[in-house]
Write a protein that holds these residues in place. Structure first.
Motif, PDB file in Angstrom:
ATOM      1  N   ARG A  27       0.826  -1.214   0.000  1.00 39.58           N
ATOM      2  CA  ARG A  27       0.000   0.000   0.000  1.00 39.58           C
ATOM      3  C   ARG A  27       0.863   1.269   0.000  1.00 39.58           C
ATOM      4  O   ARG A  27       0.662   2.163  -0.814  1.00 39.58           O
ATOM      5  CB  ARG A  27      -0.934  -0.024   1.205  1.00 39.58           C
ATOM      6  N   ASP A  28       1.789   1.376   0.905  1.00 45.14           N
ATOM      7  CA  ASP A  28       2.811   2.431   0.924  1.00 45.14           C
ATOM      8  C   ASP A  28       2.228   3.822   0.669  1.00 45.14           C
ATOM      9  O   ASP A  28       2.738   4.597  -0.142  1.00 45.14           O
ATOM     10  CB  ASP A  28       3.897   2.118  -0.110  1.00 45.14           C
ATOM     11  N   GLY A  29       1.126   4.139   1.346  1.00 44.15           N
ATOM     12  CA  GLY A  29       0.540   5.469   1.235  1.00 44.15           C
ATOM     13  C   GLY A  29      -0.431   5.658   0.088  1.00 44.15           C
ATOM     14  O   GLY A  29      -1.025   6.737  -0.044  1.00 44.15           O
ATOM     15  N   ALA A  30      -0.605   4.648  -0.768  1.00 43.50           N
ATOM     16  CA  ALA A  30      -1.525   4.786  -1.900  1.00 43.50           C
ATOM     17  C   ALA A  30      -2.954   4.962  -1.399  1.00 43.50           C
ATOM     18  O   ALA A  30      -3.380   4.314  -0.438  1.00 43.50           O
ATOM     19  CB  ALA A  30      -1.442   3.562  -2.806  1.00 43.50           C
ATOM     20  N   GLN A  31      -3.730   5.835  -2.055  1.00 44.10           N
ATOM     21  CA  GLN A  31      -5.127   6.035  -1.696  1.00 44.10           C
ATOM     22  C   GLN A  31      -6.077   5.415  -2.709  1.00 44.10           C
ATOM     23  O   GLN A  31      -7.295   5.487  -2.570  1.00 44.10           O
ATOM     24  CB  GLN A  31      -5.417   7.528  -1.551  1.00 44.10           C
ATOM     25  N   GLY A  32      -5.505   4.801  -3.726  1.00 46.92           N
ATOM     26  CA  GLY A  32      -6.302   4.103  -4.726  1.00 46.92           C
ATOM     27  C   GLY A  32      -5.423   3.138  -5.483  1.00 46.92           C
ATOM     28  O   GLY A  32      -4.186   3.200  -5.428  1.00 46.92           O
ATOM     29  N   LEU A  33      -6.061   2.221  -6.203  1.00 45.23           N
ATOM     30  CA  LEU A  33      -5.331   1.215  -6.971  1.00 45.23           C
ATOM     31  C   LEU A  33      -6.077   0.941  -8.266  1.00 45.23           C
ATOM     32  O   LEU A  33      -7.307   0.864  -8.284  1.00 45.23           O
ATOM     33  CB  LEU A  33      -5.219  -0.089  -6.158  1.00 45.23           C
ATOM     34  N   ALA A  34      -5.325   0.811  -9.342  1.00 48.64           N
ATOM     35  CA  ALA A  34      -5.892   0.390 -10.623  1.00 48.64           C
ATOM     36  C   ALA A  34      -5.103  -0.812 -11.120  1.00 48.64           C
ATOM     37  O   ALA A  34      -3.869  -0.829 -11.042  1.00 48.64           O
ATOM     38  CB  ALA A  34      -5.828   1.519 -11.646  1.00 48.64           C
ATOM     39  N   VAL A  35      -5.824  -1.813 -11.626  1.00 45.46           N
ATOM     40  CA  VAL A  35      -5.195  -3.004 -12.195  1.00 45.46           C
ATOM     41  C   VAL A  35      -5.764  -3.211 -13.589  1.00 45.46           C
ATOM     42  O   VAL A  35      -6.991  -3.175 -13.786  1.00 45.46           O
ATOM     43  CB  VAL A  35      -5.460  -4.259 -11.337  1.00 45.46           C
ATOM     44  N   PHE A  36      -4.876  -3.418 -14.570  1.00 41.87           N
ATOM     45  CA  PHE A  36      -5.280  -3.650 -15.955  1.00 41.87           C
ATOM     46  C   PHE A  36      -4.706  -4.997 -16.394  1.00 41.87           C
ATOM     47  O   PHE A  36      -3.492  -5.203 -16.334  1.00 41.87           O
ATOM     48  CB  PHE A  36      -4.771  -2.529 -16.862  1.00 41.87           C
ATOM     49  N   ALA A  37      -5.601  -5.901 -16.820  1.00 42.67           N
ATOM     50  CA  ALA A  37      -5.177  -7.256 -17.136  1.00 42.67           C
ATOM     51  C   ALA A  37      -5.869  -7.763 -18.394  1.00 42.67           C
ATOM     52  O   ALA A  37      -7.067  -7.536 -18.585  1.00 42.67           O
ATOM     53  CB  ALA A  37      -5.477  -8.192 -15.960  1.00 42.67           C
ATOM     54  N   LEU A  92      -4.730 -13.088 -22.338  1.00 41.69           N
ATOM     55  CA  LEU A  92      -4.715 -13.670 -23.676  1.00 41.69           C
ATOM     56  C   LEU A  92      -4.042 -12.748 -24.690  1.00 41.69           C
ATOM     57  O   LEU A  92      -3.679 -13.183 -25.786  1.00 41.69           O
ATOM     58  CB  LEU A  92      -6.137 -14.000 -24.138  1.00 41.69           C
ATOM     59  N   ASP A  93      -3.878 -11.469 -24.307  1.00 41.84           N
ATOM     60  CA  ASP A  93      -3.158 -10.514 -25.150  1.00 41.84           C
ATOM     61  C   ASP A  93      -1.879 -10.026 -24.484  1.00 41.84           C
ATOM     62  O   ASP A  93      -1.318  -8.993 -24.861  1.00 41.84           O
ATOM     63  CB  ASP A  93      -4.060  -9.331 -25.479  1.00 41.84           C
ATOM     64  N   ASN A  94      -1.432 -10.787 -23.459  1.00 44.67           N
ATOM     65  CA  ASN A  94      -0.138 -10.539 -22.803  1.00 44.67           C
ATOM     66  C   ASN A  94      -0.018  -9.134 -22.226  1.00 44.67           C
ATOM     67  O   ASN A  94       0.989  -8.439 -22.426  1.00 44.67           O
ATOM     68  CB  ASN A  94       1.021 -10.792 -23.785  1.00 44.67           C
ATOM     69  N   PHE A  95      -1.042  -8.697 -21.506  1.00 44.52           N
ATOM     70  CA  PHE A  95      -0.978  -7.370 -20.883  1.00 44.52           C
ATOM     71  C   PHE A  95      -1.276  -7.487 -19.395  1.00 44.52           C
ATOM     72  O   PHE A  95      -2.245  -8.139 -18.988  1.00 44.52           O
ATOM     73  CB  PHE A  95      -1.972  -6.407 -21.530  1.00 44.52           C
ATOM     74  N   TRP A  96      -0.440  -6.811 -18.603  1.00 45.21           N
ATOM     75  CA  TRP A  96      -0.628  -6.750 -17.154  1.00 45.21           C
ATOM     76  C   TRP A  96       0.006  -5.459 -16.658  1.00 45.21           C
ATOM     77  O   TRP A  96       1.161  -5.156 -16.970  1.00 45.21           O
ATOM     78  CB  TRP A  96       0.021  -7.947 -16.471  1.00 45.21           C
ATOM     79  N   ASP A  97      -0.728  -4.669 -15.875  1.00 44.27           N
ATOM     80  CA  ASP A  97      -0.173  -3.436 -15.320  1.00 44.27           C
ATOM     81  C   ASP A  97      -0.937  -3.089 -14.055  1.00 44.27           C
ATOM     82  O   ASP A  97      -2.160  -3.269 -13.977  1.00 44.27           O
ATOM     83  CB  ASP A  97      -0.290  -2.289 -16.331  1.00 44.27           C
ATOM     84  N   THR A  98      -0.214  -2.596 -13.059  1.00 43.90           N
ATOM     85  CA  THR A  98      -0.828  -2.141 -11.810  1.00 43.90           C
ATOM     86  C   THR A  98      -0.356  -0.721 -11.538  1.00 43.90           C
ATOM     87  O   THR A  98       0.799  -0.382 -11.793  1.00 43.90           O
ATOM     88  CB  THR A  98      -0.450  -3.043 -10.625  1.00 43.90           C
ATOM     89  N   VAL A  99      -1.250   0.104 -11.012  1.00 41.85           N
ATOM     90  CA  VAL A  99      -0.941   1.517 -10.783  1.00 41.85           C
ATOM     91  C   VAL A  99      -1.427   1.911  -9.387  1.00 41.85           C
ATOM     92  O   VAL A  99      -2.627   1.867  -9.108  1.00 41.85           O
ATOM     93  CB  VAL A  99      -1.620   2.425 -11.836  1.00 41.85           C
ATOM     94  N   SER A 100      -0.498   2.301  -8.510  1.00 40.63           N
ATOM     95  CA  SER A 100      -0.875   2.872  -7.222  1.00 40.63           C
ATOM     96  C   SER A 100      -1.223   4.335  -7.441  1.00 40.63           C
ATOM     97  O   SER A 100      -0.488   5.057  -8.117  1.00 40.63           O
ATOM     98  CB  SER A 100       0.282   2.748  -6.225  1.00 40.63           C
ATOM     99  N   LEU A 101      -2.328   4.771  -6.849  1.00 40.53           N
ATOM    100  CA  LEU A 101      -2.858   6.108  -7.135  1.00 40.53           C
ATOM    101  C   LEU A 101      -2.761   7.018  -5.916  1.00 40.53           C
ATOM    102  O   LEU A 101      -2.975   6.566  -4.782  1.00 40.53           O
ATOM    103  CB  LEU A 101      -4.317   6.001  -7.577  1.00 40.53           C
ATOM    104  N   PRO A 102      -2.464   8.303  -6.134  1.00 38.24           N
ATOM    105  CA  PRO A 102      -2.308   9.233  -5.008  1.00 38.24           C
ATOM    106  C   PRO A 102      -3.622   9.757  -4.446  1.00 38.24           C
ATOM    107  O   PRO A 102      -3.627  10.422  -3.418  1.00 38.24           O
ATOM    108  CB  PRO A 102      -1.495  10.383  -5.626  1.00 38.24           C
ATOM    109  N   GLU A 103      -4.740   9.480  -5.130  1.00 42.23           N
ATOM    110  CA  GLU A 103      -6.049   9.933  -4.677  1.00 42.23           C
ATOM    111  C   GLU A 103      -7.043   8.775  -4.770  1.00 42.23           C
ATOM    112  O   GLU A 103      -6.850   7.846  -5.550  1.00 42.23           O
ATOM    113  CB  GLU A 103      -6.540  11.106  -5.530  1.00 42.23           C
ATOM    114  N   PRO A 104      -8.122   8.835  -3.985  1.00 38.92           N
ATOM    115  CA  PRO A 104      -9.114   7.754  -4.018  1.00 38.92           C
ATOM    116  C   PRO A 104      -9.845   7.697  -5.359  1.00 38.92           C
ATOM    117  O   PRO A 104      -9.989   8.698  -6.059  1.00 38.92           O
ATOM    118  CB  PRO A 104     -10.088   8.117  -2.886  1.00 38.92           C
TER     119      PRO A 104
END
Length: 372
Positions: free
Chosen positions: A81-91, A94-106
């Motif tokens: 978590r490390d201070g993150a106020q939101g989280l986005a995950v993109f997966a 089958l098309d070989n994509f994965w990304d996670t983003v810690s967000l500074p706001e809710p």
């Protein structure tokens, strides 16, 4: 979140499976403990798993299940978590994509499944001040930072210790003082030159100074005209302030700069819209212009959205249900703001969430400045 990263996400479109966009609210006032966060994530994934996907192929359904399982494992084992106020995950496995983003706001909790990623919640979080150079300048110090994704990243450090009284030797006081002032001036000139080089290299349109008032006057005299024109303000901070403390000190300057930029942009939009010039107003005009690649800058008030329709073949957006005017394909229902964001970014435009003005309210909260 940065503009290049957002554009990368906007460019993605599945060929083999489905794209999952998951948003998790981590506002500490609502989600104070790791257990609370885990409960919210479990509820999101459980609700997503229950959704009817009978319209998908067998392989696409298996891919979705695998992606939801991967999100659950990652959140259990690797998320910090490390201070993150939101989280986005993109997966989209089958098309070989994965990304996670810690967000500074809710952000509001939610899961979307489609051919591309749902990006509208991210746009207000991409700061228009990204790329700003913060120059911390003193008689001995000269540190340059770049604002990126809500953090100050160091890009240069010029520290030059000046002589003290014990170094005076046999020099007269006046001569020794002149010597020190000359060294300080050379130091400030060196920092100014480095700032100008960094400004050109990073194509940075904004600079904020952190210094004393006395140093500000001396330092600005050493700056090039281009660097002085890029200055948007100055602030003061403790001598050994951390990057986080520096960011807190310059935040009011950045907010004033954003308000000024927004006021100028809204005034330009009003003028163009008032004379039926290069501006779109309302959903119908804006979605049409975005689909044509004419949007230079998409403008929307936070919270503005409406149902719209998209061609699954070419991506063209419309407020009206029916068939695509270009290829005759039946249009699919989608979120209007996300369609406008995707089309704008796909054609090289920019997107602003309007926070300080209500001028878009009479036109359903959305408009655009156009290239032609």
């Amino acid at each position: 979140m940065t503009w290049p990263r957002l554009r990368e996400l906007a460019a993605f479109r599945t060929e083999n499976g489905c794209a999952i966009s998951l948003y998790l609210n981590l506002d500490p006032s609502e989600v104070p403990t790791p257990g609370d966060a885990q409960s919210r994530m479990n509820a999101l994934l459980n609700e997503a798993a229950k959704t009817d996907r009978s319209d998908l192929t067998h392989d696409a359904r298996r891919g979705l299940t695998a992606d939801f399982d991967r999100i659950a494992r990652w959140f259990d084992d690797d998320f910090e978590r490390d201070g993150a106020q939101g989280l986005a995950v993109f997966a989209a496995s089958l098309d070989n994509f994965w990304d996670t983003v810690s967000l500074p706001e809710p952000v509001p909790d939610g899961v979307r499944v489609g051919r591309d990623f749902y990006l509208a919640p991210l746009v207000p979080l991409v700061a228009r001040t990204d790329g700003t150079i913060v120059a911390v300048v003193g008689r001995e110090q000269g540190q340059l930072y770049r604002l990126r994704a809500g953090r100050l990243e160091p890009i240069a450090d010029q520290f030059e210790e000046q002589p003290g009284r014990h170094d005076q030797g046999g020099w007269s006081q006046a001569r020794y003082q002149r010597h020190i002032e000359k060294l300080v001036q050379e130091h400030l000139k060196g920092v100014a030159e480095e700032l100008d080089r960094s400004r050109r290299r990073l194509h940075s349109p904004k600079i904020v100074l952190v210094c004393s008032e006395e140093t500000r006057n001396e330092f600005t005299e050493e700056l090039s005209k281009e660097a002085r024109d890029a200055l948007v303000g100055w602030a003061q901070a403790e001598a050994h302030a951390t990057p986080a403390e520096l960011l807190q000190a310059v935040s009011p300057v950045l907010e004033r700069s954003q308000k000024k930029d927004e006021a100028e942009t809204i005034a330009r939009w009003r003028e163009e819209a008032g004379r039926s010039g290069r501006a779109a107003a309302g959903w119908a005009q804006t979605l049409e212009a975005a689909s044509d690649g004419r949007v230079e800058l998409l403008l929307f008030q936070e919270g503005a959205d409406r149902p719209a329709y998209r061609c699954p073949a070419c991506g063209r957006a419309s407020v009206e249900e029916g068939s695509c005017p270009l290829d005759g394909t039946h249009l699919e229902r989608a979120a209007g703001l996300d369609l406008a964001v995707h089309q704008t970014l796909a054609h090289g435009g920019a997107v602003w969430a309007i926070r300080y003005h209500e001028d878009l309210a009479p036109v359903e909260g959305v408009g655009a400045l156009l290239r032609y």
